[in-house]
Design a protein around this motif. Sequence first.
Motif, PDB file in Angstrom:
ATOM      1  N   LEU A  68      23.205  37.449  13.045  1.00 26.72           N
ATOM      2  CA  LEU A  68      23.529  36.327  12.178  1.00 26.72           C
ATOM      3  C   LEU A  68      22.277  35.754  11.521  1.00 26.72           C
ATOM      4  CD1 LEU A  68      25.652  34.349  11.133  1.00 26.72           C
ATOM      5  CD2 LEU A  68      25.340  32.999  13.219  1.00 26.72           C
ATOM      6  N   VAL A 115      19.840  30.023  16.131  1.00 23.88           N
ATOM      7  CA  VAL A 115      19.861  30.968  15.016  1.00 23.88           C
ATOM      8  C   VAL A 115      18.837  30.601  13.950  1.00 23.88           C
ATOM      9  CG1 VAL A 115      21.661  29.765  13.684  1.00 23.88           C
ATOM     10  CG2 VAL A 115      21.408  32.244  13.486  1.00 23.88           C
ATOM     11  N   LEU A 135      21.648  35.418   7.559  1.00 25.37           N
ATOM     12  CA  LEU A 135      21.313  34.133   6.940  1.00 25.37           C
ATOM     13  C   LEU A 135      19.986  34.207   6.187  1.00 25.37           C
ATOM     14  CD1 LEU A 135      22.349  31.648   9.784  1.00 25.37           C
ATOM     15  CD2 LEU A 135      23.472  31.958   7.571  1.00 25.37           C
ATOM     16  N   VAL A 168      24.330  38.779  18.782  1.00 25.77           N
ATOM     17  CA  VAL A 168      25.043  38.043  17.731  1.00 25.77           C
ATOM     18  C   VAL A 168      24.094  37.099  17.007  1.00 25.77           C
ATOM     19  CG1 VAL A 168      26.931  36.419  17.278  1.00 25.77           C
ATOM     20  CG2 VAL A 168      27.211  38.217  18.990  1.00 25.77           C
ATOM     21  N   GLN A 169      23.254  36.416  17.761  1.00 25.09           N
ATOM     22  CA  GLN A 169      22.324  35.472  17.145  1.00 25.09           C
ATOM     23  C   GLN A 169      21.354  36.175  16.190  1.00 25.09           C
ATOM     24  OE1 GLN A 169      18.249  33.633  17.686  1.00 25.09           O
ATOM     25  NE2 GLN A 169      19.255  33.636  19.670  1.00 25.09           N
TER      26      GLN A 169
END
Length: 291
Positions: A92, A171, A96, A88-89
């Motif tokens: 994401l 992140v 970003l 997930v990190q």
Amino acid sequence: MDIKRPSAHAIEHYRSALLLGLPALIGLAVFWYWPTIQAVFLGFQDYNLMSGSSAWTGLDNYQTAATDPLLRLTFINTVIYFLMEVPVQMALALALALLVRRGPAWLRTIILVPTVTSMVVVSVIWGLMYHPNSGLINSLLGGVGLPPQPFLTSTQQAMPSIALLMIWKNVGFSMLFFLAGLVSIPGNYYEAAATDGANSWQLFRHITLPLLRGTVVFLLITNTVTAFKVFTPIFLITEGGPINATRVVVLYIFENAFRFNKMGYAAAISVLLALFLLVISVYSLRVSRAK
């Protein structure tokens, strides 16, 4: 056969490089290599931290580790945390990076602030936010008509709560490397593909992702090592609870070393964890090079 000798200038260059790198080499030897060697030797001993006495036990610590049900549980918990946090990190972070690539500098700064914030400070603040009665998150949930959640006091929600905290914390680090990888991709690749009629998804799939493979492998290895070494937020917020739901390998190592006075056993688990991470890292690099 003539052997070409290095020139005086080259010798002086190598000597200067060695002198400049000597402080870092000394630091590595004192704070990294020597403790690692000591940990390996401690793994074969029954070492009493309080008295300083030790007795050679051979492979007893490793045999205990092979049959320790709590160690097995902590390893499973660590793998579950890794699966919740790292994919997930990274996804994401890539999203970003694509979003802020041409965005304002202040937006990048905001995303990077958690990365440079102390892990202890972050853990304490998120622990307060997760409080089941007076926490900020439950107050926000109540404001939109949702019931309060137990978060850290629930065996089902405790590990996802820790993973969410660490995603927010890390992140920005991954985003920074993805940004560097995106900047290094030549723009004429996109121009040529767009001229051939490629849409945004095709550009991302066939140009961006393949050319970011090195960055992805690097971040996958570093984030995997970081995930398997998670300790501070769990130690400060949950202490492995509730009912061992967040007890991870490094916390178990700490407990054996400093609570149960089993330094030799803790060292043996540390060596096993280091070997496991080494195998994962080497395998990831080999797969990447093969592709």
